[in-house]
Design a protein around this motif. Sequence first.
Motif, PDB file in Angstrom:
ATOM      1  N   ASN A  49       0.920  -1.099   0.106  1.00  0.00           N
ATOM      2  CA  ASN A  49      -0.041  -0.037  -0.006  1.00  0.00           C
ATOM      3  C   ASN A  49       0.831   1.314   0.036  1.00  0.00           C
ATOM      4  OD1 ASN A  49      -1.323   2.180   1.835  1.00  0.00           O
ATOM      5  ND2 ASN A  49      -3.046   1.212   0.771  1.00  0.00           N
ATOM      6  N   MET A  50       0.229   2.473  -0.722  1.00  0.00           N
ATOM      7  CA  MET A  50       1.110   3.622  -0.670  1.00  0.00           C
ATOM      8  C   MET A  50       0.492   4.791   0.145  1.00  0.00           C
ATOM      9  SD  MET A  50       2.264   5.986  -3.887  1.00  0.00           S
ATOM     10  CE  MET A  50       3.351   7.388  -3.487  1.00  0.00           C
ATOM     11  N   LEU A  51      -0.806   4.745   0.062  1.00  0.00           N
ATOM     12  CA  LEU A  51      -1.739   5.841   0.257  1.00  0.00           C
ATOM     13  C   LEU A  51      -2.361   6.008   1.365  1.00  0.00           C
ATOM     14  CD1 LEU A  51      -2.508   6.932  -3.604  1.00  0.00           C
ATOM     15  CD2 LEU A  51      -0.637   7.790  -2.041  1.00  0.00           C
ATOM     16  N   ALA A  52      -2.441   4.954   2.132  1.00  0.00           N
ATOM     17  CA  ALA A  52      -3.362   4.843   3.202  1.00  0.00           C
ATOM     18  C   ALA A  52      -2.990   5.816   4.378  1.00  0.00           C
ATOM     19  CB  ALA A  52      -3.644   3.346   4.068  1.00  0.00           C
ATOM     20  N   GLY A  53      -1.650   5.782   4.555  1.00  0.00           N
ATOM     21  CA  GLY A  53      -1.108   6.816   5.631  1.00  0.00           C
ATOM     22  C   GLY A  53      -1.287   8.150   5.174  1.00  0.00           C
ATOM     23  N   PRO A  54      -0.896   8.754   4.230  1.00  0.00           N
ATOM     24  CA  PRO A  54      -1.300  10.084   3.948  1.00  0.00           C
ATOM     25  C   PRO A  54      -2.635  10.407   3.518  1.00  0.00           C
ATOM     26  CG  PRO A  54       0.006   9.204   2.211  1.00  0.00           C
ATOM     27  CD  PRO A  54       0.051   8.262   3.120  1.00  0.00           C
ATOM     28  N   LEU A  55      -3.367   9.830   3.102  1.00  0.00           N
ATOM     29  CA  LEU A  55      -4.776   9.981   2.889  1.00  0.00           C
ATOM     30  C   LEU A  55      -5.902   9.601   3.795  1.00  0.00           C
ATOM     31  CD1 LEU A  55      -5.190   8.971  -1.015  1.00  0.00           C
ATOM     32  CD2 LEU A  55      -4.980  11.324  -0.007  1.00  0.00           C
ATOM     33  N   ALA A  56      -5.615   8.411   4.481  1.00  0.00           N
ATOM     34  CA  ALA A  56      -6.528   8.120   5.370  1.00  0.00           C
ATOM     35  C   ALA A  56      -6.086   8.029   6.968  1.00  0.00           C
ATOM     36  CB  ALA A  56      -7.172   6.646   4.971  1.00  0.00           C
ATOM     37  N   GLY A  57      -5.194   8.132   6.977  1.00  0.00           N
ATOM     38  CA  GLY A  57      -4.268   8.374   8.245  1.00  0.00           C
ATOM     39  C   GLY A  57      -4.000   6.781   9.075  1.00  0.00           C
ATOM     40  N   GLN A  58      -4.386   5.722   8.207  1.00  0.00           N
ATOM     41  CA  GLN A  58      -3.904   4.607   8.948  1.00  0.00           C
ATOM     42  C   GLN A  58      -2.633   3.818   8.173  1.00  0.00           C
ATOM     43  OE1 GLN A  58      -3.376   1.809  10.652  1.00  0.00           O
ATOM     44  NE2 GLN A  58      -5.682   1.815  11.427  1.00  0.00           N
ATOM     45  N   GLN A  59      -1.678   3.694   8.945  1.00  0.00           N
ATOM     46  CA  GLN A  59      -0.339   3.051   8.065  1.00  0.00           C
ATOM     47  C   GLN A  59      -0.195   1.639   8.933  1.00  0.00           C
ATOM     48  OE1 GLN A  59       1.967   6.742   8.912  1.00  0.00           O
ATOM     49  NE2 GLN A  59       2.737   6.108   7.081  1.00  0.00           N
ATOM     50  N   HIS A  60      -0.983   1.033   9.964  1.00  0.00           N
ATOM     51  CA  HIS A  60      -0.398  -0.083  10.423  1.00  0.00           C
ATOM     52  C   HIS A  60      -1.170  -1.164   9.753  1.00  0.00           C
ATOM     53  CE1 HIS A  60       0.812  -1.968  14.623  1.00  0.00           C
ATOM     54  NE2 HIS A  60       1.575  -2.409  13.631  1.00  0.00           N
ATOM     55  N   LEU A  61      -0.965  -1.333   8.496  1.00  0.00           N
ATOM     56  CA  LEU A  61      -1.729  -2.187   7.700  1.00  0.00           C
ATOM     57  C   LEU A  61      -1.699  -3.743   7.398  1.00  0.00           C
ATOM     58  CD1 LEU A  61      -2.019   0.155   4.490  1.00  0.00           C
ATOM     59  CD2 LEU A  61      -3.560  -0.099   6.320  1.00  0.00           C
ATOM     60  N   GLY A  62      -0.425  -4.357   7.946  1.00  0.00           N
ATOM     61  CA  GLY A  62      -0.447  -5.392   8.362  1.00  0.00           C
ATOM     62  C   GLY A  62      -1.322  -6.217   9.270  1.00  0.00           C
ATOM     63  N   PRO A  63      -1.292  -5.574  10.398  1.00  0.00           N
ATOM     64  CA  PRO A  63      -2.300  -6.401  11.279  1.00  0.00           C
ATOM     65  C   PRO A  63      -3.619  -5.831  11.200  1.00  0.00           C
ATOM     66  CG  PRO A  63      -0.740  -4.891  12.419  1.00  0.00           C
ATOM     67  CD  PRO A  63      -0.067  -5.040  11.154  1.00  0.00           C
ATOM     68  N   PHE A  64      -3.734  -4.659  10.451  1.00  0.00           N
ATOM     69  CA  PHE A  64      -5.054  -4.143   9.983  1.00  0.00           C
ATOM     70  C   PHE A  64      -5.782  -4.848   9.114  1.00  0.00           C
ATOM     71  CE2 PHE A  64      -7.897  -1.905   7.370  1.00  0.00           C
ATOM     72  CZ  PHE A  64      -8.632  -0.997   8.260  1.00  0.00           C
ATOM     73  N   PHE A  65      -5.216  -5.531   8.239  1.00  0.00           N
ATOM     74  CA  PHE A  65      -5.714  -6.339   7.262  1.00  0.00           C
ATOM     75  C   PHE A  65      -5.679  -7.818   7.598  1.00  0.00           C
ATOM     76  CE2 PHE A  65      -5.304  -2.782   4.158  1.00  0.00           C
ATOM     77  CZ  PHE A  65      -6.697  -2.779   4.041  1.00  0.00           C
ATOM     78  N   ALA A  66      -4.655  -8.230   8.688  1.00  0.00           N
ATOM     79  CA  ALA A  66      -4.790  -9.715   9.025  1.00  0.00           C
ATOM     80  C   ALA A  66      -5.987  -9.934   9.856  1.00  0.00           C
ATOM     81  CB  ALA A  66      -3.385  -9.852   9.933  1.00  0.00           C
ATOM     82  N   GLU A  67      -6.309  -8.770  10.726  1.00  0.00           N
ATOM     83  CA  GLU A  67      -7.323  -9.023  11.614  1.00  0.00           C
ATOM     84  C   GLU A  67      -8.696  -9.088  10.742  1.00  0.00           C
ATOM     85  OE1 GLU A  67      -7.911  -5.696  14.095  1.00  0.00           O
ATOM     86  OE2 GLU A  67      -9.759  -6.358  14.909  1.00  0.00           O
ATOM     87  N   GLU A  68      -8.839  -8.130   9.877  1.00  0.00           N
ATOM     88  CA  GLU A  68     -10.061  -8.244   8.924  1.00  0.00           C
ATOM     89  C   GLU A  68     -10.183  -9.528   8.108  1.00  0.00           C
ATOM     90  OE1 GLU A  68     -12.419  -6.287   8.497  1.00  0.00           O
ATOM     91  OE2 GLU A  68     -13.247  -7.283   6.683  1.00  0.00           O
ATOM     92  N   LEU A  69      -9.062 -10.258   7.861  1.00  0.00           N
ATOM     93  CA  LEU A  69      -9.002 -11.596   6.936  1.00  0.00           C
ATOM     94  C   LEU A  69      -9.182 -12.557   7.972  1.00  0.00           C
ATOM     95  CD1 LEU A  69      -6.491 -10.240   4.450  1.00  0.00           C
ATOM     96  CD2 LEU A  69      -8.896 -10.544   4.042  1.00  0.00           C
ATOM     97  N   GLY A  70      -8.995 -12.371   9.088  1.00  0.00           N
ATOM     98  CA  GLY A  70      -8.925 -13.648  10.064  1.00  0.00           C
ATOM     99  C   GLY A  70      -7.682 -14.274   9.974  1.00  0.00           C
ATOM    100  N   LEU A  71      -6.720 -13.762   9.649  1.00  0.00           N
ATOM    101  CA  LEU A  71      -5.521 -14.265   9.491  1.00  0.00           C
ATOM    102  C   LEU A  71      -4.435 -14.070  10.787  1.00  0.00           C
ATOM    103  CD1 LEU A  71      -4.571 -13.425   5.675  1.00  0.00           C
ATOM    104  CD2 LEU A  71      -4.982 -15.831   6.463  1.00  0.00           C
TER     105      LEU A  71
END
Length: 392
Positions: A49-71
């Motif tokens: 991912n490139m833009l979630a930090g500057p545009l949406a303020g969320q940069q901790h995407l590893g655990p963010f999507f792991a949690e969402e995906l149940g991984l």
Amino acid sequence: MVSIIGASTTKFGELWGTSPRQLAREAVEGALADAGIDQKKVDALFVANMLAGPLAGQQHLGPFFAEELGLHVPAFTIEGACASGGLAVHAAVNAITSGQYEIMVVLGVEKMTDHKPEDVATALMGAGSDEERLSGATFPGLYALLARSHMEKFGTTQEELASIAVKNHFHASLNTNAQFHNTLTVEDVMKSSKVADPITLLECSPISDGAAAVVLTKSRKGVRIVASEVATDTLGLAQRKSLTQLLATQEAASHAYKKAGVGPNDIDVAEVHDCFTIAEILAMEDLGFYKKGKAARAIARGETSLPDSGNPRDSRNRRLVVNPSGGLKGCGHPVAATGIKQMVELVHQLRGTAGKRQVAGARVGLAQNVGGSGATAVVHILKKNYDLRFTN
Ligand code: COA
């Protein structure tokens, strides 16, 4: 040998009603289903991912999507501007080769359209040099400088530039997941408003939402990744010796050909980084498909189009098909998803499941993914698995 055993992409486009979580879920569930693998077997997740930090303020995407995906697995974010997707696949190939992980999911996801265009342009310029950003340059402007240099040095014309958008929109018209399904003429492209002279609106990749995912493992099944190479160059254009070549692409490609034991003439199908029309011309030359100054005319002659493109000369002397997905121009460019979508397209091409976009007899594919104005280049070479007993 690392193989891609599952591949999936969402639709790309202006997906106002779809959240990044939904995009990620659709792409990853699709890739796991394609691989026939239960998610409990996944050892690690890489998120490009490139833009979630500057545009949406969320940069901790590893655990963010792991949690969402149940991984419940180690999860990492990988950022390399528009080359984030290719870089994440490269890192996953190395992680599997080293023996650290066995089965990996690599997800590329980007949500660009929920934000003001000026904020998106500023965030994208996070991939530029300090002097470029401070002087107010944008990527259309930087690529316009590359286009002007190519036009001056090699006589490349506005019509030839436009023909790349025409080809890639034709290819996108055959791709249900593409952002655009309208075909264009050279006149349409040339008449569209100028974004940064000589680049017109219809020569730019658009602002897009989308996600793509692949499942990788060491296996005789699937499509083999026979080379995965990365090279870098200066962030800024002003520091480059030449504006008519991207040295990082040349370097990554030369290592990749050596590693794979193939040359440009062996490639049947390529997905290249056509963020602006000039970028496809540079890619064709820097990847060794054409000598410097020769690609634009060849593309305009139809040498890299799927058949029936409407170009009367399109079936003559075809060399390889380039950007059958529609490329960034026609399929869309949700930046970090692009490098992984290129892999998904090549997997379909090499399996023979690309439908109307199928490149007849495709056996060897190449993907070129670029970050910024050429500061990062990632080149992958993929091969069809010849052993039909093990082909998906
Ligand atoms: N190709 C084709 N059509 C496009 C388009 C594109 N690149 N960008 C926008 N459009 C269409 C839109 O669908 C819209 O059509 P509609 O009126 O029928 O709905 C129309 O043109 C106007 O769209 P809008 O969203 O107002 O465009 P814009 O002026 O805000 O943005 C660009 C146009 C070219 C400036 C923008 O797409 C852009 O910045 N592209 C480059 C992105 C980039 O730099 N990526 C990184 C590469 S390194």
